[in-house]
Write a protein that holds these residues in place. Structure first.
Motif, short mmCIF file in Angstrom:
data_model
loop_
_atom_site.label_atom_id
_atom_site.label_comp_id
_atom_site.label_asym_id
_atom_site.label_seq_id
_atom_site.Cartn_x
_atom_site.Cartn_y
_atom_site.Cartn_z
N ILE A 181 -101.85 -44.82 9.32
CA ILE A 181 -103.10 -44.98 10.07
C ILE A 181 -103.03 -46.28 10.87
CG2 ILE A 181 -105.60 -45.32 9.91
CD1 ILE A 181 -105.55 -43.69 7.33
N GLN A 194 -106.38 -45.87 15.54
CA GLN A 194 -106.97 -44.65 14.99
C GLN A 194 -108.21 -44.94 14.16
OE1 GLN A 194 -105.70 -42.02 11.46
NE2 GLN A 194 -104.75 -40.98 13.19
N ILE A 195 -108.12 -45.90 13.26
CA ILE A 195 -109.27 -46.17 12.40
C ILE A 195 -110.44 -46.71 13.22
CG2 ILE A 195 -108.56 -48.52 11.77
CD1 ILE A 195 -110.32 -45.96 9.48
N SER A 196 -110.13 -47.48 14.24
CA SER A 196 -111.19 -48.00 15.11
C SER A 196 -111.86 -46.86 15.86
CB SER A 196 -110.61 -49.02 16.09
OG SER A 196 -111.61 -49.49 16.96
N LEU A 241 -114.05 -44.54 13.49
CA LEU A 241 -115.29 -45.20 13.07
C LEU A 241 -116.24 -45.37 14.25
CD1 LEU A 241 -113.91 -47.89 10.58
CD2 LEU A 241 -115.01 -45.71 10.05
N ALA A 278 -108.66 -41.58 7.35
CA ALA A 278 -109.59 -42.18 8.30
C ALA A 278 -110.82 -41.30 8.49
CB ALA A 278 -108.90 -42.42 9.64
N THR A 287 -113.07 -41.25 5.33
CA THR A 287 -113.80 -42.51 5.25
C THR A 287 -115.00 -42.50 6.19
OG1 THR A 287 -111.81 -43.73 4.62
CG2 THR A 287 -113.61 -45.00 5.59
N SER A 288 -114.78 -42.02 7.40
CA SER A 288 -115.87 -42.01 8.38
C SER A 288 -117.00 -41.09 7.94
CB SER A 288 -115.35 -41.59 9.76
OG SER A 288 -115.04 -40.21 9.82
#
Length: 278
Positions: A132, A136-138, A141, A182, A185-186
């Motif tokens: 990740i 991608q995580i940014s 989210l 990811a 989590t979102s």
């Protein structure tokens, strides 16, 4: 509703028309994000069929406008018992606070009110946890969580008491899916944010709930049906042993928006064929 599952097509979804009728919805106005296709388009059409005026918004404004025109043409050609609503297409980048306020202003200009706001837009990235990337995580989210928050903020600024916000969470908020760290989590964040919004916006008489779909037959989950192993796994972990349809997600949405749910807030309704229990 009739279950259309059969042995020759085990992944078949049930797309029978929902029969629930909530006459109090006619004449009200809704904003639906991510409405150019998939569940968002089904939401917009289903609401308009029941007399709700809709601002359908998507980052792909060309496709959104085409979808709105298609829905309006289809409704005009049908012999409906009641006058259908109208769908207006608009562009939105859900990561942009100003875009949400612009949506609200379009709804107010076109329909004079905002009764419902459906935060449906989302992305569905894949990567093992050790791959990740910060980007991608940014991104996930920003779209899946901040998009919900900004939409709810815009809605709350303009809704009267009795308004309703519905966010799209996922069964992935409760169950771990490999390669979807990811995303999971979102969606867990969306479920918890829904509860926070319900508590604080309850002071304004605004209800906030979420829907947590499982395997639903849309473009976002097309990969499941295209991969025999993935489809077998999906059907194995769904007690009803089939994929769901957008219409089957629309039913709970309709209930949450209706006056029948006027004392329901801060909840997440799973529409997953029971897969969260497996």
């Amino acid at each position: 509703m009739t279950d259309t599952t059969d042995a020759q097509n085990p992944g078949r979804t049930d797309s029978a028309q929902m029969t629930a009728v909530y006459p109090e919805l006619a004449g009200r106005a809704a904003v639906v994000t991510g409405a150019a296709r998939g569940m968002g388009a089904a939401f917009a059409e289903g609401l308009a069929t029941r007399g709700v005026n809709v601002v359908g918004a998507d980052i792909n404004d060309e496709q959104m406008n085409a979808t709105a025109a298609e829905i309006n043409t289809s409704l005009a050609a049908q012999s409906l018992a009641d006058t259908p609503g109208r769908v207006v297409g608009a562009r939105v980048d859900v990561t942009d606070v100003a875009d949400h306020e612009a949506l609200a202003q379009i709804a107010l200009k076109e329909f004079g009110r905002i009764d419902f706001w459906i935060n449906n837009a989302g992305i569905f990235p894949f990567a093992p946890v050790d791959e990740i990337s910060p980007e991608q995580i940014s991104a996930v989210l920003d779209v899946n969580v901040e998009g919900v928050l900004f939409g709810a903020q815009a809605a709350a600024r303009h809704m009267e008491p009795g308004g309703a916000i519905v966010n799209m969470s996922s069964v992935s908020a409760l169950r771990i899916r490999r390669g979807r760290g990811a995303y999971c989590t979102s969606k867990a964040a969306v479920a918890h944010l829904t509860e926070s919004l319900a508590v604080e916006l309850g002071d304004k008489g605004i209800r906030v709930n979420s829907i947590a779909p499982g395997y639903i037959d849309t473009e976002m989950t097309r990969w499941v049906q295209e991969d025999p192993a993935a489809l077998k796994h999906a059907l194995d972990v769904v007690p009803l042993h089939r994929l769901g349809s957008p219409e089957e997600v629309f039913g709970p949405l309709l209930f949450l928006l209706s006056d029948s749910a006027r004392y329901v807030t801060g909840h997440s309704i799973a529409v997953d064929g029971g897969s969260r229990h497996v």
